[in-house]
Design a protein around this motif. Sequence first.
Motif, mmCIF file in Angstrom:
data_model
loop_
_atom_site.group_PDB
_atom_site.id
_atom_site.type_symbol
_atom_site.label_atom_id
_atom_site.label_comp_id
_atom_site.label_asym_id
_atom_site.label_seq_id
_atom_site.Cartn_x
_atom_site.Cartn_y
_atom_site.Cartn_z
ATOM 1 N N CYS A 27 5.675 18.016 43.127
ATOM 2 C CA CYS A 27 5.948 18.273 41.678
ATOM 3 C C CYS A 27 6.601 19.785 42.267
ATOM 4 O O CYS A 27 5.595 20.416 42.704
ATOM 5 N N GLY A 29 6.819 21.989 40.195
ATOM 6 C CA GLY A 29 5.928 22.942 39.160
ATOM 7 C C GLY A 29 4.123 23.420 39.445
ATOM 8 O O GLY A 29 3.885 23.972 39.717
ATOM 9 N N CYS A 30 3.677 22.148 40.493
ATOM 10 C CA CYS A 30 2.096 22.638 40.620
ATOM 11 C C CYS A 30 1.847 21.395 42.035
ATOM 12 O O CYS A 30 1.037 22.093 42.109
ATOM 13 N N CYS A 38 5.348 16.514 37.813
ATOM 14 C CA CYS A 38 4.584 15.460 37.541
ATOM 15 C C CYS A 38 3.900 15.401 35.802
ATOM 16 O O CYS A 38 4.958 16.058 35.021
ATOM 17 N N CYS A 41 3.419 18.932 34.076
ATOM 18 C CA CYS A 41 4.596 19.932 34.753
ATOM 19 C C CYS A 41 5.498 19.522 33.615
ATOM 20 O O CYS A 41 5.963 21.009 33.063
HETATM 21 ZN ZN LIG Z 1 2.760 19.666 38.445
#
Ligand SMILES: [Zn+2]
Length: 230
Positions: A27, A29-30, A38, A41
């Motif tokens: 992911c 984002g994270c 994900c 996100c």
């Molecule tokens: Zn994420």
Amino acid sequence: MQLSRALGGAISAAASHALDLALPARCSGCGREGEPLCRSCARALDARLELPGGVPIGMPAELPAPLLQLEWCAPFAGPVRAALHDLKYRGERRLARPLGLAVARRWGRVGVGASVVVPVPVHAERERRRGYDQAALIAEVAATALGIPQRRALERERATTAQFRLGRADRAANVAGAFRVRPAGGQVAGHWVLLVDDVVTTGATLAACATVLVHAGAIGVSAITVARER
Ligand SMILES: [Zn+2]
């Protein structure tokens, strides 16, 4: 020399694409393994989904002529910014799907008109080096989801300085005359075009594209991007 560099770029882009698909996505984002973005996100992509459309934030004059409508999905921040970066610079093409679907959701909610989707093109040499044009990938997913045909009707005639390196006043001059309608594959006459790009800042790039599309006979041009940077 130039040819071998272009070939080398295309081969390494293809190799890294193959490698990417062999590896599980992470992911943007994270960092969690599994999907390129994900579920948690990906919520950031719908930050503006419930907002009414058609009214640019600030003054109405902020809508750059000749655009009829300018929409975007989310602010250029957090997981959205990370996903756009990874699609553009890290070869993570799988991100085009969640980003393109977010564009389709927002446009499906507030968009007016549009009979053909046209991506804002990168310069051909940049596309060769990268192996793809990120806005075209996003536009393709969005167009399919919206049930509107996509045409790569525009090309970038000259490489332009990256807009983020310029002040607001210089941005319009930088992209003026940078685009043209492709000799083949144009066919925008009589169409209401929906331009798709990854990020909008001042709208100068979208306005430059819209101008040449109108000259080529488009009856109207609207635009949507994944994110807006301020
Ligand atoms: Zn994420």
